[in-house]
Design a protein around this motif. Structure first.
Motif, PDB file in Angstrom:
ATOM      1  N   CYS A 320      32.552  14.430  12.046  1.00 50.35           N
ATOM      2  CA  CYS A 320      31.918  14.596  13.355  1.00 50.35           C
ATOM      3  C   CYS A 320      30.537  13.963  13.311  1.00 50.35           C
ATOM      4  CB  CYS A 320      31.795  16.078  13.726  1.00 50.35           C
ATOM      5  SG  CYS A 320      30.766  16.339  15.174  1.00 50.35           S
ATOM      6  N   CYS A 323      27.775  17.165  14.008  1.00 48.11           N
ATOM      7  CA  CYS A 323      27.535  18.313  13.132  1.00 48.11           C
ATOM      8  C   CYS A 323      28.061  18.115  11.715  1.00 48.11           C
ATOM      9  CB  CYS A 323      28.137  19.582  13.732  1.00 48.11           C
ATOM     10  SG  CYS A 323      29.934  19.635  13.636  1.00 48.11           S
ATOM     11  N   TYR A 325      31.185  18.038  10.749  1.00 46.59           N
ATOM     12  CA  TYR A 325      32.509  18.646  10.537  1.00 46.59           C
ATOM     13  C   TYR A 325      33.475  17.617   9.950  1.00 46.59           C
ATOM     14  CZ  TYR A 325      37.184  20.307  11.910  1.00 46.59           C
ATOM     15  OH  TYR A 325      38.503  20.651  11.918  1.00 46.59           O
ATOM     16  N   CYS A 334      35.465  17.145  17.955  1.00 42.65           N
ATOM     17  CA  CYS A 334      35.109  18.198  17.005  1.00 42.65           C
ATOM     18  C   CYS A 334      35.357  19.576  17.619  1.00 42.65           C
ATOM     19  CB  CYS A 334      33.643  18.054  16.618  1.00 42.65           C
ATOM     20  SG  CYS A 334      33.045  19.415  15.621  1.00 42.65           S
ATOM     21  N   CYS A 337      31.676  21.380  18.007  1.00 43.21           N
ATOM     22  CA  CYS A 337      30.594  20.942  18.893  1.00 43.21           C
ATOM     23  C   CYS A 337      31.058  19.908  19.906  1.00 43.21           C
ATOM     24  CB  CYS A 337      29.429  20.403  18.075  1.00 43.21           C
ATOM     25  SG  CYS A 337      29.738  18.766  17.405  1.00 43.21           S
ATOM     26  N   GLY A 339      31.712  17.000  19.432  1.00 46.00           N
ATOM     27  CA  GLY A 339      31.199  15.664  19.093  1.00 46.00           C
ATOM     28  C   GLY A 339      32.337  14.697  18.775  1.00 46.00           C
TER      29      GLY A 339
HETATM   30 ZN    ZN Z   1      30.869  18.650  15.396  1.00 44.76          ZN
END
Ligand code: ZN
Length: 387
Positions: A320, A323, A325, A334, A337, A339
């Motif tokens: 991600c 963040c 991830y 994600c 978030c 993202g």
């Molecule tokens: Zn994320």
């Protein structure tokens, strides 16, 4: 080498650093010669600096003075890495450079993705985990006349902690039918040997207590070394991992080679044993997972205690962009978030970095077919898998 020892004062200062108005650059630069050319890591460094500079320009909370200082540090960093010679064992260089003139370079034995962080204090989590993870081997070289304690750390003999001279005569003639005088003399020698042993034993106890060594290897003439082994305190006994000997006195080189061989053997046993426990105990009782998908899943849940992986492990995946991830499955976005997920041909460095940031123990295993057959990665968990 990961020469924490020679730099222990500087590193302690970094770890204990209290935030001030001064800004700090923490740079991770992957320089692993088996993966990356000098030209590539220099160009990576360059592009990271360009990016950070533009962030700094845009950030109104950073003063002009801070900006100027950071720019000066960036120039210094570029010049330094242009001239940098990379030793074989270094995979990542960690550099802390601060506006207060701090300049601490640490050579790390693990691959960490290159990045630059600018904060009011140094980024230390990776360093903390590595320090906790790396065994400090004490070596006691001993004979009748003298003894010396060394630290062996990350494959190098780092320093001598202490040297001792004994008052025990080196040559003693043993006769089966000793005269009374000879018996008295032998008694005095025993007393002196015991005094000698006591001083060494006390020094070892304090080195263990201060955390300067974690384990003990004995080296030298067999009968004296084994006599000392019997003598040493019961609290030291469990820390003893083995004994190395040689017909003639060890040269620094031969001491290092012999100790390395023993350490390798002990570490391989430890690692094979962890793999065995993972497969035979932790997996059946649901305290462990294997394979990239599950290992990454539980890593993202912050539930991994020990991450175990093969040296050659790699896996494509997604990261991600907001963040960090990680996942190996393609997902629309994600789940944390929302993202964007970016595809990477290999996310191993990202996995290791997250594990280091979480303070996991990392066990890198070589040539273990059971682990390879289980997906080359697995983990022992902090909690049992919940149903
Ligand atoms: Zn994320």
């Amino acid at each position: 080498m990961f020469d924490i020892n020679n730099q222990s004062e500087e590193i302690k200062r970094i770890l204990d650093y209290v935030s001030t108005d001064n800004l700090f650059i923490s740079l991770y630069l992957e320089v692993d010669a088996s993966k990356i050319t000098k030209q590539d890591y220099l160009s990576k460094l360059n592009s990271m600096i360009v990016e950070k500079r533009s962030e700094i320009e845009k950030n109104s909370s950073i003063s002009n003075l801070n900006r100027k200082n950071l720019n000066d540090i960036f120039i210094k960093i570029k010049n330094y890495f242009n001239d940098y010679y990379r030793p074989e064992f270094v995979k990542t260089v960690l550099l802390f450079a601060g506006e207060d003139d701090t300049w601490v370079e640490i050579k790390l034995p693990v691959n960490i993705k290159s990045k630059i962080m600018i904060d009011p204090k140094p980024h230390t989590q990776v360093l903390r985990t590595l320090i906790n993870n790396t065994t400090r081997y004490g070596i006691l070289e001993i004979d009748r006349e003298k003894a010396q304690i060394y630290l062996m750390y990350l494959g190098q003999i780092q320093e001598g902690f202490a040297a001792f001279i004994s008052e025990v005569p080196s040559q003693v003639k043993y006769r089966r039918e000793g005269s009374d005088r000879e018996k008295q003399q032998m008694g005095r020698i025993e007393v002196k040997l015991n005094q000698f042993f006591k001083i060494i034993n006390d020094k070892l106890l304090s080195l263990f207590r201060e955390g300067k060594i974690d384990t003990l290897i004995l080296a030298g003439i067999k009968d004296i070394a084994l006599q000392f082994k019997n003598y040493m305190s019961s609290s030291i006994q469990p820390k003893y991992i083995g004994y190395i000997t040689s017909d003639k006195p060890f040269s620094p080189q031969s001491l290092k080679e012999n100790a390395s061989k023993l350490i390798k053997q002990v570490e391989t046993e430890y690692k094979d044993n962890i793999v065995k426990k993972l497969l035979e105990e932790y997996i059946p009782t649901e305290w462990g997972v294997i394979g990239a998908a599950d290992s990454i899943k539980y890593l993202m849940l912050d539930q991994i205690k020990i991450l175990i992986y093969d040296t050659d492990f790699e896996t494509p995946g997604y990261v991600c962009e907001k963040c960090g991830y990680l996942t190996i499955k393609e997902e629309p976005s994600c789940p944390y978030c929302d993202g964007r997920l970016i595809h990477y041909s290999d996310i191993t460095d990202e996995i290791i970095e997250v594990a280091l940031n979480q303070g996991c123990e990392l066990v890198e295993v070589r040539e273990n077919q059971y682990l390879k057959d289980s997906g080359s990665i697995g983990a022992i968990l902090r909690f049992k898998i919940s149903a």
